[in-house]
Design a protein around this motif. Structure first.
Motif, PDB file in Angstrom:
ATOM      1  N   ASP A 169     -33.444  -8.533 -24.211  1.00  0.00           N
ATOM      2  CA  ASP A 169     -33.669  -7.115 -23.992  1.00  0.00           C
ATOM      3  C   ASP A 169     -32.789  -6.610 -22.845  1.00  0.00           C
ATOM      4  O   ASP A 169     -32.162  -5.550 -22.947  1.00  0.00           O
ATOM      5  CB  ASP A 169     -35.155  -6.857 -23.694  1.00  0.00           C
ATOM      6  N   THR A 170     -32.728  -7.381 -21.780  1.00  0.00           N
ATOM      7  CA  THR A 170     -31.889  -7.028 -20.640  1.00  0.00           C
ATOM      8  C   THR A 170     -30.426  -6.998 -21.033  1.00  0.00           C
ATOM      9  O   THR A 170     -29.676  -6.092 -20.639  1.00  0.00           O
ATOM     10  CB  THR A 170     -32.125  -8.036 -19.485  1.00  0.00           C
ATOM     11  N   LEU A 171     -30.006  -7.961 -21.842  1.00  0.00           N
ATOM     12  CA  LEU A 171     -28.626  -8.011 -22.325  1.00  0.00           C
ATOM     13  C   LEU A 171     -28.306  -6.770 -23.158  1.00  0.00           C
ATOM     14  O   LEU A 171     -27.220  -6.186 -23.031  1.00  0.00           O
ATOM     15  CB  LEU A 171     -28.398  -9.287 -23.136  1.00  0.00           C
ATOM     16  N   ALA A 172     -29.239  -6.342 -23.980  1.00  0.00           N
ATOM     17  CA  ALA A 172     -29.027  -5.145 -24.799  1.00  0.00           C
ATOM     18  C   ALA A 172     -28.832  -3.913 -23.915  1.00  0.00           C
ATOM     19  O   ALA A 172     -27.974  -3.065 -24.193  1.00  0.00           O
ATOM     20  CB  ALA A 172     -30.201  -4.943 -25.760  1.00  0.00           C
ATOM     21  N   VAL A 173     -29.601  -3.807 -22.848  1.00  0.00           N
ATOM     22  CA  VAL A 173     -29.455  -2.675 -21.922  1.00  0.00           C
ATOM     23  C   VAL A 173     -28.080  -2.731 -21.253  1.00  0.00           C
ATOM     24  O   VAL A 173     -27.387  -1.718 -21.147  1.00  0.00           O
ATOM     25  CB  VAL A 173     -30.595  -2.675 -20.872  1.00  0.00           C
ATOM     26  N   LEU A 174     -27.684  -3.920 -20.800  1.00  0.00           N
ATOM     27  CA  LEU A 174     -26.367  -4.066 -20.179  1.00  0.00           C
ATOM     28  C   LEU A 174     -25.251  -3.718 -21.158  1.00  0.00           C
ATOM     29  O   LEU A 174     -24.298  -3.012 -20.795  1.00  0.00           O
ATOM     30  CB  LEU A 174     -26.186  -5.491 -19.654  1.00  0.00           C
ATOM     31  N   ASP A 175     -25.356  -4.210 -22.392  1.00  0.00           N
ATOM     32  CA  ASP A 175     -24.344  -3.901 -23.408  1.00  0.00           C
ATOM     33  C   ASP A 175     -24.252  -2.394 -23.644  1.00  0.00           C
ATOM     34  O   ASP A 175     -23.152  -1.841 -23.784  1.00  0.00           O
ATOM     35  CB  ASP A 175     -24.646  -4.628 -24.719  1.00  0.00           C
ATOM     36  N   HIS A 176     -25.392  -1.724 -23.688  1.00  0.00           N
ATOM     37  CA  HIS A 176     -25.416  -0.264 -23.875  1.00  0.00           C
ATOM     38  C   HIS A 176     -24.678   0.432 -22.735  1.00  0.00           C
ATOM     39  O   HIS A 176     -23.855   1.322 -22.976  1.00  0.00           O
ATOM     40  CB  HIS A 176     -26.863   0.229 -23.977  1.00  0.00           C
ATOM     41  N   LYS A 177     -24.962   0.029 -21.508  1.00  0.00           N
ATOM     42  CA  LYS A 177     -24.303   0.644 -20.350  1.00  0.00           C
ATOM     43  C   LYS A 177     -22.800   0.350 -20.344  1.00  0.00           C
ATOM     44  O   LYS A 177     -21.992   1.222 -20.048  1.00  0.00           O
ATOM     45  CB  LYS A 177     -24.934   0.134 -19.041  1.00  0.00           C
TER      46      LYS A 177
ATOM     47  N   ASP B  16     -20.914  -0.252 -22.944  1.00  0.00           N
ATOM     48  CA  ASP B  16     -20.330   0.574 -24.006  1.00  0.00           C
ATOM     49  C   ASP B  16     -20.207   2.027 -23.555  1.00  0.00           C
ATOM     50  O   ASP B  16     -19.210   2.700 -23.846  1.00  0.00           O
ATOM     51  CB  ASP B  16     -21.173   0.487 -25.280  1.00  0.00           C
ATOM     52  N   PHE B  17     -21.216   2.521 -22.853  1.00  0.00           N
ATOM     53  CA  PHE B  17     -21.187   3.893 -22.347  1.00  0.00           C
ATOM     54  C   PHE B  17     -19.980   4.102 -21.442  1.00  0.00           C
ATOM     55  O   PHE B  17     -19.222   5.059 -21.596  1.00  0.00           O
ATOM     56  CB  PHE B  17     -22.487   4.216 -21.598  1.00  0.00           C
ATOM     57  N   TYR B  18     -19.796   3.178 -20.471  1.00  0.00           N
ATOM     58  CA  TYR B  18     -18.680   3.330 -19.542  1.00  0.00           C
ATOM     59  C   TYR B  18     -17.333   3.141 -20.237  1.00  0.00           C
ATOM     60  O   TYR B  18     -16.363   3.830 -19.924  1.00  0.00           O
ATOM     61  CB  TYR B  18     -18.824   2.375 -18.361  1.00  0.00           C
ATOM     62  N   ALA B  19     -17.261   2.231 -21.183  1.00  0.00           N
ATOM     63  CA  ALA B  19     -16.012   2.027 -21.925  1.00  0.00           C
ATOM     64  C   ALA B  19     -15.666   3.281 -22.724  1.00  0.00           C
ATOM     65  O   ALA B  19     -14.506   3.702 -22.769  1.00  0.00           O
ATOM     66  CB  ALA B  19     -16.140   0.818 -22.836  1.00  0.00           C
ATOM     67  N   SER B  20     -16.670   3.904 -23.349  1.00  0.00           N
ATOM     68  CA  SER B  20     -16.442   5.137 -24.119  1.00  0.00           C
ATOM     69  C   SER B  20     -16.045   6.281 -23.211  1.00  0.00           C
ATOM     70  O   SER B  20     -15.171   7.086 -23.549  1.00  0.00           O
ATOM     71  CB  SER B  20     -17.708   5.524 -24.886  1.00  0.00           C
ATOM     72  N   ALA B  21     -16.678   6.376 -22.053  1.00  0.00           N
ATOM     73  CA  ALA B  21     -16.374   7.462 -21.125  1.00  0.00           C
ATOM     74  C   ALA B  21     -14.937   7.352 -20.623  1.00  0.00           C
ATOM     75  O   ALA B  21     -14.262   8.367 -20.434  1.00  0.00           O
ATOM     76  CB  ALA B  21     -17.354   7.433 -19.948  1.00  0.00           C
ATOM     77  N   ARG B  22     -14.458   6.137 -20.428  1.00  0.00           N
ATOM     78  CA  ARG B  22     -13.091   5.948 -19.943  1.00  0.00           C
ATOM     79  C   ARG B  22     -12.074   6.267 -21.027  1.00  0.00           C
ATOM     80  O   ARG B  22     -10.950   6.681 -20.731  1.00  0.00           O
ATOM     81  CB  ARG B  22     -12.895   4.521 -19.446  1.00  0.00           C
ATOM     82  N   ARG B  23     -12.443   6.083 -22.307  1.00  0.00           N
ATOM     83  CA  ARG B  23     -11.516   6.352 -23.404  1.00  0.00           C
ATOM     84  C   ARG B  23     -11.501   7.818 -23.801  1.00  0.00           C
ATOM     85  O   ARG B  23     -10.558   8.281 -24.435  1.00  0.00           O
ATOM     86  CB  ARG B  23     -11.910   5.506 -24.630  1.00  0.00           C
TER      87      ARG B  23
END
Length: 153
Positions: free
Chosen positions: A129-137, A139-146
């Motif tokens: 569950d913690t890994l899923a939250v980290l992956d979401h964050k 992905d969020f930052y990677a998308s924001a940078r692109r």
């Protein structure tokens, strides 16, 4: 200790596939510093394990120095796995006591390990569950940078 108890202790202590040891059985008298180097444990920790009953009796040389065997190394590897599970030291000591008592304690040993297994499964689910939250964050930052920059107002 009977031969059967000795055999069951050997089998029980080796929770994983047998490891290759630096020395053959019969010539496997490791010093405490050698065991510390092989296991990553400190000499202090090894003495403490012995003092609290987590280590089986460790033979001594004629000068009183501890002489560990390959079987002791296997046991320490298993204890290391138990530590990784988060099993309390008191439960590890209880398991070691039960092991020394013999085969009539199989059921209680199994119950201890099953309870630990349930705890591990719970921890794995929490970590997933913690890994899923980290992956979401991430992905969020990677998308924001692109994303193309917005014109400033």
């Amino acid at each position: 200790m009977t031969v059967m108890e000795s055999t069951s202790a050997k089998v029980d202590a080796c929770a994983t596939a047998p490891q290759a040891h630096p020395r053959p059985e019969g010539r496997d008298g490791y010093t405490i510093s050698e065991v510390a180097a092989l296991t990553g444990l400190t000499a202090h920790t090894l003495r403490w394990y012995e003092r609290i009953g987590l280590m089986p009796h460790v033979d001594r040389s004629h000068t009183g120095q501890r002489r560990f065997t390959s079987r002791d190394l296997d046991w320490l590897a298993f204890v290391g796995k138990l530590r990784l599970t988060g099993m309390p030291v008191a439960d590890m000591v209880r398991y070691a006591e039960l092991l020394r008592e013999g085969e009539h304690t199989f059921e209680e040993r199994q119950e201890l390990l099953e309870a630990t297994r349930r705890d591990v499964i719970t921890r794995i689910a929490e970590l997933q569950d913690t890994l899923a939250v980290l992956d979401h964050k991430i992905d969020f930052y990677a998308s924001a940078r692109r994303a193309p920059e917005r014109p400033s107002a």
